[in-house]
Every structure is written in structure tokens, then in C-alpha cells.
Design a protein around this motif. Structure first.
Motif, mmCIF file in Angstrom:
data_model
loop_
_atom_site.group_PDB
_atom_site.id
_atom_site.type_symbol
_atom_site.label_atom_id
_atom_site.label_comp_id
_atom_site.label_asym_id
_atom_site.label_seq_id
_atom_site.Cartn_x
_atom_site.Cartn_y
_atom_site.Cartn_z
ATOM 1 N N TYR A 1 4.838 10.962 -10.352
ATOM 2 C CA TYR A 1 4.993 9.797 -9.227
ATOM 3 C C TYR A 1 5.129 8.543 -10.039
ATOM 4 O O TYR A 1 6.265 8.437 -10.849
ATOM 5 C CB TYR A 1 3.171 8.929 -9.161
ATOM 6 C CG TYR A 1 3.002 9.077 -10.890
ATOM 7 C CD1 TYR A 1 2.439 8.254 -11.994
ATOM 8 C CD2 TYR A 1 1.811 10.528 -11.150
ATOM 9 C CE1 TYR A 1 2.052 8.470 -12.593
ATOM 10 C CE2 TYR A 1 0.572 10.518 -12.121
ATOM 11 C CZ TYR A 1 1.293 9.107 -13.115
ATOM 12 O OH TYR A 1 0.932 9.419 -14.128
ATOM 13 N N SER B 1 9.026 15.543 -1.507
ATOM 14 C CA SER B 1 7.891 16.262 -2.148
ATOM 15 C C SER B 1 7.224 15.996 -3.087
ATOM 16 O O SER B 1 6.648 16.715 -4.265
ATOM 17 C CB SER B 1 8.013 17.630 -1.095
ATOM 18 O OG SER B 1 8.115 18.056 0.098
ATOM 19 N N ASN C 1 5.117 12.150 -5.204
ATOM 20 C CA ASN C 1 4.413 10.800 -4.895
ATOM 21 C C ASN C 1 5.385 9.790 -5.379
ATOM 22 O O ASN C 1 4.622 8.413 -5.696
ATOM 23 C CB ASN C 1 3.055 10.709 -5.440
ATOM 24 C CG ASN C 1 1.818 11.822 -4.499
ATOM 25 O OD1 ASN C 1 2.139 11.453 -2.932
ATOM 26 N ND2 ASN C 1 1.415 12.430 -5.680
ATOM 27 N N THR D 1 7.519 6.512 -5.854
ATOM 28 C CA THR D 1 7.469 5.211 -5.094
ATOM 29 C C THR D 1 8.531 3.980 -5.173
ATOM 30 O O THR D 1 9.447 4.534 -6.714
ATOM 31 C CB THR D 1 5.965 4.687 -5.340
ATOM 32 O OG1 THR D 1 5.805 3.689 -7.211
ATOM 33 C CG2 THR D 1 4.606 5.323 -4.945
ATOM 34 N N ASN E 1 7.937 11.927 -0.103
ATOM 35 C CA ASN E 1 7.885 10.623 -0.781
ATOM 36 C C ASN E 1 7.026 9.317 -0.095
ATOM 37 O O ASN E 1 6.723 9.255 0.514
ATOM 38 C CB ASN E 1 8.809 10.513 -1.744
ATOM 39 C CG ASN E 1 8.946 11.579 -3.154
ATOM 40 O OD1 ASN E 1 8.026 11.468 -3.732
ATOM 41 N ND2 ASN E 1 9.947 11.970 -2.887
ATOM 42 N N THR E 2 6.852 8.469 -0.761
ATOM 43 C CA THR E 2 6.701 6.869 -0.575
ATOM 44 C C THR E 2 7.390 6.092 -0.967
ATOM 45 O O THR E 2 7.009 4.725 -1.171
ATOM 46 C CB THR E 2 5.111 6.341 -0.658
ATOM 47 O OG1 THR E 2 4.506 8.134 -0.934
ATOM 48 C CG2 THR E 2 4.511 5.711 0.160
ATOM 49 N N VAL F 1 10.054 2.549 -0.525
ATOM 50 C CA VAL F 1 9.998 1.910 -0.071
ATOM 51 C C VAL F 1 11.828 1.160 -0.410
ATOM 52 O O VAL F 1 12.352 1.669 -1.066
ATOM 53 C CB VAL F 1 8.993 0.706 -0.076
ATOM 54 C CG1 VAL F 1 8.031 1.041 0.187
ATOM 55 C CG2 VAL F 1 8.760 0.153 -1.696
ATOM 56 N N SER G 1 10.683 11.017 6.753
ATOM 57 C CA SER G 1 9.355 10.739 5.958
ATOM 58 C C SER G 1 8.820 9.802 4.124
ATOM 59 O O SER G 1 8.913 10.268 3.269
ATOM 60 C CB SER G 1 8.341 11.893 5.449
ATOM 61 O OG SER G 1 8.225 12.889 6.553
ATOM 62 N N ASN G 2 9.581 8.605 4.364
ATOM 63 C CA ASN G 2 9.459 7.472 3.301
ATOM 64 C C ASN G 2 8.946 6.698 3.967
ATOM 65 O O ASN G 2 8.443 6.367 5.522
ATOM 66 C CB ASN G 2 10.814 7.554 2.674
ATOM 67 C CG ASN G 2 10.315 8.249 1.303
ATOM 68 O OD1 ASN G 2 10.081 8.646 0.212
ATOM 69 N ND2 ASN G 2 11.472 9.165 1.494
ATOM 70 N N ASN G 3 8.835 5.287 3.478
ATOM 71 C CA ASN G 3 8.287 4.330 4.286
ATOM 72 C C ASN G 3 9.638 3.204 4.121
ATOM 73 O O ASN G 3 9.855 1.812 3.765
ATOM 74 C CB ASN G 3 7.031 3.327 3.602
ATOM 75 C CG ASN G 3 5.756 4.039 3.516
ATOM 76 O OD1 ASN G 3 5.859 4.537 5.096
ATOM 77 N ND2 ASN G 3 5.164 4.104 2.490
ATOM 78 N N TYR H 1 11.136 9.443 10.101
ATOM 79 C CA TYR H 1 10.173 9.516 10.020
ATOM 80 C C TYR H 1 10.155 7.796 9.023
ATOM 81 O O TYR H 1 9.413 8.363 7.222
ATOM 82 C CB TYR H 1 9.003 10.238 9.426
ATOM 83 C CG TYR H 1 8.552 11.145 10.446
ATOM 84 C CD1 TYR H 1 7.929 10.841 11.955
ATOM 85 C CD2 TYR H 1 9.833 12.179 10.616
ATOM 86 C CE1 TYR H 1 8.173 11.542 12.748
ATOM 87 C CE2 TYR H 1 9.642 13.667 12.265
ATOM 88 C CZ TYR H 1 8.474 12.662 13.364
ATOM 89 O OH TYR H 1 8.642 13.492 14.623
ATOM 90 N N ASN H 2 10.699 7.289 8.932
ATOM 91 C CA ASN H 2 10.444 5.827 8.394
ATOM 92 C C ASN H 2 10.488 4.330 8.564
ATOM 93 O O ASN H 2 10.060 5.256 9.611
ATOM 94 C CB ASN H 2 12.435 5.529 7.473
ATOM 95 C CG ASN H 2 12.249 6.822 6.268
ATOM 96 O OD1 ASN H 2 11.720 5.777 5.339
ATOM 97 N ND2 ASN H 2 13.298 7.796 7.000
#
Length: 921
Positions: free
Chosen positions: A665, A730, A732, A734, A755-756, A758, A778-780, A802-803
Motif C-alpha cells: 500500500y 494487483s 493496494n 494509492t 490498484n487504487t 488516482v 482497474s484504477n481510479n 475501468y478508470n
């Protein structure tokens, strides 16, 4: 009375003085002999002050140079009986810096050897004033500039060595050599002599010269190597002559004979561009060694032998012509060289069959004709020859010699048939060669079982056995440990051997068992003598259990590869002594626990792959602080947690960083742009490890790694050194993608998916023009795709799905060629290849019809109507005219349909080629 008389005499002052002198003479003599002069001690200490040396270096003689000790006892210093320094030898002491002129104060110095160090700058001019020197060796350093002409003042020199393979020194003339009448050995390899006209005359004037080394001196650039003044080569004394690596062509033969005489014993013409050799080389009646390696011009081998067929053929004992362009057969002419002991013709273009006369050479002890175009059956004579070392590998030889032709008294000790066609049956005739110590029949298409009794054929004789890359099946019995003596190498990899391993030789040097079907524990490793082993590769089997805690003092182990097995447990404490380990490959097992701190002692580690296990804990900071030589670090698919330590940014050689599929993380360290190998265009890492084994049986290990590539896991091996990737997927993680990462200009794959993260994609990401794979899915992430991405012309895999991205997909051939699924899950994205139009992309609506343009529209409609009527009428008329003409004219009809068939074929080919290109894209 006698005692009184004696006492009376010794009491006299004169006799007391005599007695004192006699008693003190030994001490005075010892002091004079042992203590060096203060002037010379200070000169040596001043010399030391100019130099940077490593006190921990194993050959540091300067560590003993301290004022409290007599300088005649210092390392590398020799004095004469009068305590004057006569010799200074600091060979291979890892010394840096410059040479101090204080050496001029050593007025008795006649032997100076500073070779194989790291001295730099120009060669000091003052050395030319040390006229008492008889031996001077400055070779294998990093000197630059012109060699001082003052060296001509060293008239007492007998040996002068200045050469280095990577020398940057130059010489404009060799006329200064004319003063060195005592010179016996001259070494100037690597020195630029491209402007040294008449150098042949200068060398020819040295009547005592026995050794001349001018390899790599750019002699091909000399326009006038000699003047036509008479040079009597019979008066020369040169016995050893090196002219290799000079790009010389056959024009050298105009002056070469002036340097050759019947005294020449060793002659090397390797790495040149010669289309043959002159006939007069066959008249060198003392020549015993001749080198012709890596010649880049085609040379007919029978002609080559013919030109050596004078008295040279009777004296020549070693002929080495490896890696050249020799063509033609290995003919019967070889019988004209009865003194040959070593014949190396590997990596040429020699063709045809092998002459039987080769096996009849009476003194031959080494034969290497590997990697040619030889064909036919393996010679029958191979079974009764007395040639100890035979290498026939990488030829098109096949067939099975008859066992009836085999002799139990054959002198063959080493046989290499790698990549010949021995299979499919196992060559049982090899068992007839009872004196074998080295066997290599790897990659020979054998699909068979090991014959009964094979392992008992050479009891306590073998030192090298290579059966790899075949399809051999069966169990490896316990007697495997009875056949080998001394440090042995066993390679059974890439076969179908199965069963447990219970015994191995104690004096193993390397053990390759990878890619078989072995199972059971690996406690047999405890039988290995730790002082000899260098490589252990048990990967791709079904071994189970723990690593035994008995691997103490494996100080020479370079490679430990246990990947792709079913091993488990914690890493044992005994691995702490792997001080020479370069590769640790444990991928895809069930090892668990935290990484032991003892791993930080593996300071020579190049590749660390612990992926697909059950390791846990924080990623240790000492990986970045201590393992500074790492080029590959893979901790993927484990249970590591915590943040990514910024210390990893210190790994300047790192090319592969895979921390994916863990529980990490925090933010991505912005300092990753300090990974120098991913920023600069350094040469690809050489992932081939050669062991210091016998040159006749070189042993190597090639690193391999499992890398996620374009959505799937692939194994890289021979091309691993070119791979430069960062995979943090894969986890966490940020925060934002650091803008600094766009400095990694040489990165070819970057995966931050799942991951997450931004923020926006860095606007300068287009600077990463060598990037082939980019996965940010697959993030933000938000914002648009940077316009600079259209510059990434090598990109062949992109996934930003998938963002929360929005805006138009930048126009560019690469970005429009990807599947729409690579952009899905971003509601705000628009433009090709998506079906969603961006604002302004749709066609404008037709303007409303008004009274002003209604009549104009009618006129256009009438014109179009008459255009179509006229066109249809003309087409029908022309069509029938052509048909009637073809029916009437037979020759025209045949020509017409021939043209139509050709046109049809042309159109078909074009369509298929276009379709294939579209599918590839």
C-alpha cells in the motif's frame, strides 16, 4: 696466573678498543645491510602519496609501507647488499592515480613493474631519465597520450612492455628504438601505430629482439611500413611475433618476410583480413605454434595447408584457426604435419567428410573441429585412436560406429559430440571407451533409456558428463556417485529422468538436473563438499520438503536454482555463507516466512527471484542498500505488505522490478526515476554466467525469469538481458502516478493495474517512446489520455479500462489499433476505436429547404436523371460491342480472358495480403 695475565691485557685501553670493535662489527654490518637509505625511503613514501590504493584488496603491497619499518622489507621492494632499492614490483595491486617523479631518487632501480593496475594520465616523461632501468613494465593500465620519445634514452633496457588491450596511447614514430640495442622483448599491444612509417626498419635494427607484440596497433593504416633499404632477416633473432588484431590484408606479405626467419617459433596472425598465407611461411623450420583465428576473409583450407607444407609442416605442433572463414575439406594433406599436437579448426566452413589421416597423426593430443559443415558417419577410427581430446560437436555427423571397431585400450579421454545425430538409440559404443573422463552427447536426438551398466563403465574416472537436451528416460541409480572423481560437472537437464536422488558425488562442481521428473527430498545436497560447488540447478522438477540446513560454507556457489518445484518451509540459516551467490531462483514453490536478514550478505547477487511463494512481512530496505548489483528483483505473488521502500531506488543496475500481486500500500516512490538502467541506453545485461572451468568444457548458466507480458506470464531466458520492466499491479497502492517516472526512457513495460491510483496520467508519458506495454487498468484515474501518447509508436499493448477517464482518444495509428475493450469502463472516453462519437464528430444536419433553393434543386435533379439515362445507354451499347468482337475474333478472345485471369489473380493476392495485415494489427 693466566687469569691475571689475561685480565692485564684486556685491561689495557688499546686492547679494550680492539675488543669492542670486534664485538660490534656484526651489529654494524647488520645495520648497514638491513636499513635502507632515508632518501630512498622518502622517495617511496612520496610515490605512495600519489596513489590511491585499497587496504582491503588481497594484493595490496602498499599496506606494509610504513615509516617504522625498513623499506627493504616493504612489499614489492627489493634491495641489494648495500641496502639500495633495485627492484619495485607492484603488479596487480589495484593502484590508481599517477606515478610520482620521486622515483628518480632511486638511483639504483633497474627493475620497475607497475603493470595490471589503474594508473591514468599520460606516461610520465621523466621515466626516460631512469637510464639504469633494464626492465620496465607499464602494461595493462589506463594511460593515454603519446609515448615519450625520451624512452629512447633507456639504452640499458632489455624488456619494455607498454601495451594494453584498451590502450589510448599513440606513437608517431619508432625511430627512438634504434638506441635500445640491448632490447630483447618489446610489447606495445593496443598502442596506436597508424602513423609510424618505417616501423619495420626500426624493429629490424634490434638484433637481440626475441619477442615482439604489436597486436591491436592499427598497423593497416601505416602507409609506408618500411623503406627499401636492405634488411637481412636471417640476422634477426625474433622468436615470438604477435601481429594479431590489426585488420591487415595480404599486402603485408611485402614486408612480413623481413621480420621472419628460421628462428621464429610462435607466430600469431589472428583477427586480420587475409585471403591466404604466403608460400614462404612454409620455410620457417623452427615454427611450432601458428595462430590464424578469427580471420574474416574466405580461405581455402587445402591451399592453406599446402602453403605450410615446407619444413614448417615438420616442426609445427600447434595450429589454431578457430572462428575463421576456412572452406573446403579436411583432406589427406593433414598427414604432412606429423608433429601436430593440437589442431583447432572449430567455427569455420570446412565441409565434406573427415579424412582418416587425421586419426593417424602420431603426436595429436587435442582435436577440435566443432561447428563446421562436416557430414557423413562418425569415423570408425574414433574407437581405437589415441587422441585424448576430441571435439566434433555441432556438425552433421551421424551413424553409429561398429562396436567391433572399438578398442578397450583407446586413448580417448574427452569426447564431445554435442548436436550431432546420434539418436534415436543410445550410443552404446561409447561404453567401449574405457579411458573417458569427459563425455558430452547433449542435444543428439536420443530417445531411449540408459543402457544397463552405463553408470558402472567408468568407475571413479569421470569429471564431466553432459546428457542434456535429449529424451532419455529411466532412473538415475545410486552408482552415479561412484563414477566421478575430483570436482565434477553433471548435466542431465531437459530429459525425462524420474525417481528420487539419493546419492551424488561429494566433489561436485556443478549439478544440472532441471526439467526432468525427479521427486522426493533434496537432502542429497548435504553430501556435496561445500568448497567445490559453483552451480546447483534443480528447477522444473517435483522435489518436495525443505531446503536442508546443511549448506554451510558454500562460499563458491554462484547459482542456486530451485524454482518450479514443491519445496516449502523457511529458508535455512545455513545459506548465510553464500558470499559468492549471483543467482537465487526460488520461483513457484511454497516457501514461507519473512526474508532472513542473512540475504543482505549476498552482495554479488545479480538476480533474485522469489516470486509465487508464500513469503510475508515488509520488503526489507537492505535489498536496496546492500544488494547493489541486482539487475532483476521479482517478489511477485507473495504476501508482502507495507510500503515500497524508497531504498530500492538505489539499485542503479535494476532492469526488472516485479512486486505485483502482494498486499503493498501507499504511494509509488517518485525516486524510481533513479533506476539508471531504465533511463540510460546501457548495453543489455549479460545474463549468461560462465564458470572458471576447464576451457575444453566451458560451463555456463543462463538466467531465466517468469514475467507477465501482454496479459500472460512468459518465461524469458536468452533475451532476459534486454527486458526492462516495472510491474506493481494487483496491490493496494494509492496516490498519483509520479511524473518523474516519465524519465524512464528505456522502459519497455509498465504495469500499475488493479490498484487504487488516482489523478491524471502524466502528461509527458509520450517521452517513454520505447514503451511497448502499458497497463493502467482497474484504477481510479481521471482526466483525459495525454496527447503525447500518440508519439508512442512502439506501443503494442495498452489497457486503460475501468478508470474514470474522459475526453477524446488522441489520434494516432497505435491508439486507434487497439480493441475497444482496452478502453471500456471509462464512460467519458470517446472517439475511435470506440463507437461513441465525441462532440462535433457527427455530420451536420442538412440545411432547411427554402423557396430560394427549391428551383435550383429541381434543376440538379433533372441533370442527374439525364446523366444516369445516358450512362446506362452507353454501358449497354459498349458491352454488346465487346461481346460480339470477342465472339468473332478467336485470338482476341483468348488474349482477353488471359488478361482477365491475370487481373483476377492480382486482385486476389492483394486482397489476401491486405486481410493478413488487418488481422495482424
Amino acid at each position: 696466573m693466566a687469569n691475571k695475565i689475561c685480565h692485564k691485557h684486556y685491561a689495557h685501553p688499546f686492547f679494550f678498543l680492539i675488543y669492542s670493535i670486534l664485538v660490534l662489527i656484526p651489529f654494524i654490518t647488520t645495520t648497514v645491510i638491513d636499513a635502507c637509505m632515508d632518501k630512498e625511503r622518502q622517495a617511496l613514501l612520496h610515490f605512495k602519496s600519489y596513489i590511491h590504493h585499497d587496504p582491503d584488496y588481497p594484493f595490496d603491497d602498499l599496506s606494509s609501507w610504513t615509516p617504522e619499518y625498513d623499506c627493504c622489507n616493504w612489499g614489492g621492494v627489493t634491495c641489494n647488499n648495500h641496502s639500495r632499492v633495485t627492484s619495485l614490483v607492484l603488479f596487480a595491486n589495484n593502484l590508481r592515480g599517477k606515478i610520482s617523479p620521486s622515483l628518480l631518487n632511486l638511483s639504483y632501480l633497474n627493475y620497475l613493474d607497475l603493470s595490471s593496475n589503474l594508473f591514468n594520465g599520460t606516461i610520465p616523461m621523466f621515466i626516460g631519465s631512469m637510464t639504469q632501468l633494464r626492465y620496465l613494465d607499464l602494461s595493462w593500465n589506463s594511460f593515454t597520450g603519446t609515448i615519450p620519445l625520451e624512452f629512447g634514452n633507456l639504452t640499458n633496457l632489455q624488456q619494455l612492455h607498454l601495451g594494453s588491450p584498451n590502450s589510448s596511447c599513440t606513437v608517431d614514430t619508432l625511430d627512438w628504438l634504434s638506441h635500445m640495442s640491448q632490447l630483447e622483448s618489446l610489447g606495445m599491444s593496443g598502442t596506436y601505430l597508424g602513423k609510424a612509417d618505417n616501423w619495420v626498419n626500426a624493429v629490424s635494427g634490434l638484433k637481440k629482439l626475441e619477442t615482439l607484440d604489436l597486436s591491436g596497433c592499427n598497423l593497416w593504416q601505416v602507409k609506408h611500413p618500411y623503406s627499401h633499404s636492405s634488411v637481412n632477416s636471417s640476422l634477426l633473432s625474433i622468436r615470438t611475433l604477435f601481429l594479431d588484431n590489426n585488420n591487415l590484408n595480404s599486402s603485408i606479405y611485402e614486408w612480413l618476410f623481413r621480420l621472419t626467419s628460421n628462428k621464429l617459433e610462435y607466430f600469431d596472425l589472428s583477427q586480420n583480413k587475409l585471403d591466404g598465407i604466403p608460400k614462404y611461411l612454409g620455410n620457417l623450420c623452427s615454427l611450432t605454434k601458428f595462430g590464424f583465428n578469427k580471420n574474416s576473409i574466405l580461405v581455402n583450407f587445402p591451399d592453406f595447408l599446402n602453403n605450410l607444407s615446407g619444413c614448417t609442416s615438420l616442426s609445427l605442433s600447434e595450429l589454431s584457426a578457430s572462428g575463421s572463414q576456412l572452406t573446403g575439406p579436411l583432406s589427406d594433406d593433414i598427414q604432412n604435419f606429423p608433429s601436430l599436437s593440437y589442431l583447432s579448426l572449430d567455427n569455420n566452413q570446412i565441409n565434406g567428410t573427415i579424412s582418416e589421416k587425421v586419426w593417424q597423426l602420431p603426436k595429436l593430443v587435442g582435436l577440435d573441429i566443432s561447428s563446421n559443415f562436416l557430414k557423413g558417419a562418425i569415423p570408425e577410427n574414433i574407437g581405437n585412436t589415441n587422441i585424448p581430446i576430441i571435439n566434433l560437436s555441432n556438425n552433421s555427423l551421424d551413424g553409429v560406429p561398429l562396436e567391433a571397431h572399438m578398442s578397450n585400450h583407446s586413448g580417448v579421454e574427452s569426447i564431445n559430440l554435442r548436436s550431432c545425430k546420434l539418436g534415436p538409440r543410445f550410443p552404446k559404443w561409447i561404453q567401449k571407451l574405457k579411458n573417458l573422463t569427459n563425455i558430452d552427447i547433449s542435444n543428439t536426438r536420443i530417445s531411449d533409456t540408459i543402457p544397463e551398466g552405463f553408470w558402472n563403465t567408468w568407475p571413479s574416472r569421470l569429471t564431466y558428463l553432459n546428457l542434456s537436451y535429449n529424451n532419455i528416460t529411466g532412473k538415475v541409480t545410486d552408482v552415479l556417485s561412484n563414477n566421478f572423481i575430483g570436482p565434477s560437472i553433471i548435466d542431465l537437464s531437459s530429459n525425462n529422468f524420474y525417481g528420487p536422488i539419493t546419492n551424488v558425488p561429494s566433489m561436485l562442481k556443478s549439478l544440472f538436473l532441471s526439467r526432468n521428473k525427479f521427486y522426493g527430498g533434496i537432502f542429497f545436497l548435504c553430501q556435496i563438499d561445500s568448497e567445490a560447488v559453483e552451480i546447483i540447478d534443480l528447477s522444473y522438477n517435483s522435489f518436495t520438503g525443505r531446503i536442508p540446513d546443511c549448506l554451510w560454507n558454500f562460499g563458491l556457489l554462484s547459482v542456486l536454482s530451485l524454482g518450479n518445484n514443491n519445496l516449502s518451509g523457511r529458508l535455512p540459516g545455513s545459506i548465510q555463507d553464500f558470499s559468492s551467490l549471483e543467482v537465487l531462483y526460488l520461483y513457484n514453490n511454497s516457501f514461507s516466512g519473512e526474508l532472513p536478514s542473512s540475504l543482505k550478505n549476498f552482495t554479488k547477487l545479480n538476480s533474485l527471484d522469489l516470486g509465487a511463494n508464500k513469503f510475508s512481512g515488509y520488503i526489507p530496505v537492505w535489498i536496496g542498500e546492500r544488494l547493489s548489483q541486482l539487475y532483476a528483483l521479482s517478489l511477485t505473488s507473495n504476501n508482502f505488505f507495507g510500503t515500497i521502500p524508497s531504498q530500492l531506488c538505489q539499485l542503479q543496475y535494476l532492469q526488472i522490478l516485479d512486486l505485483s500481486m502482494n498486499n503493498l500500500y501507499g504511494a509509488i516512490p517518485s525516486c524510481l526515476n533513479n533506476l539508471t538502467s531504465m533511463v540510460q541506453g546501457r548495453p543489455p545485461y549479460n545474463n549468461v554466467h560462465y564458470l572458471p572451468s576447464d576451457v575444453r568444457k566451458p560451463v555456463m548458466y543462463v538466467d531465466h525469469a517468469m514475467v507477465r507480458w501482454q496479459g500472460s506470464v512468459r518465461e524469458f531466458s536468452s533475451t532476459l538481458g534486454f527486458v526492462k520492466i516495472i510491474n506493481l499491479s494487483s496491490n493496494n497502492l494509492t496516490g498519483k502516478i509520479p511524473n518523474e517516472l516519465t524519465d524512464l526512457h528505456k522502459l519497455i513495460a509498465m504495469n500499475f493495474s488493479m490498484n487504487t491510483l488516482v489523478g491524471e496520467i502524466p502528461s509527458k508519458i509520450g517521452q517513454m517512446k520505447e514503451l511497448q506495454i502499458l497497463d493502467l487498468s482497474s484504477n481510479n484515474l481521471r482526466g483525459g489520455l495525454p496527447s503525447s501518447m500518440s508519439q508512442m509508436t512502439l506501443l503494442n499493448y495498452l489497457d486503460v479500462s475501468y478508470n474514470s477517464l474522459s475526453g477524446r482518444i488522441p489520434s494516432g495509428t497505435q491508439l486507434q489499433s487497439f480493441e475497444p475493450s482496452r478502453y471500456t469502463g471509462n464512460a467519458g472516453l470517446c472517439g475511435l476505436p470506440l463507437s461513441k462519437y465525441c462532440p462535433g464528430d457527427k455530420e451536420l444536419e442538412r440545411p432547411p429547404v427554402t423557396h430560394e433553393n427549391m428551383d435550383e434543386g429541381k434543376g440538379i435533379d433533372d441533370l442527374q436523371r439525364w446523366y444516369y439515362i445516358g450512362g446506362a445507354t452507353g454501358f449497354v451499347t459498349g458491352f454488346w460491342m465487346v461481346c460480339i468482337a470477342l465472339i468473332v475474333n478467336r485470338r482476341g478472345r483468348h488474349a482477353f480472358f488471359h488478361v482477365m485471369n491475370s487481373l483476377e489473380n492480382w486482385v486476389y493476392v492483394k486482397v489476401m495480403v491486405f486481410t493478413a495485415k488487418v488481422r495482424r494489427v
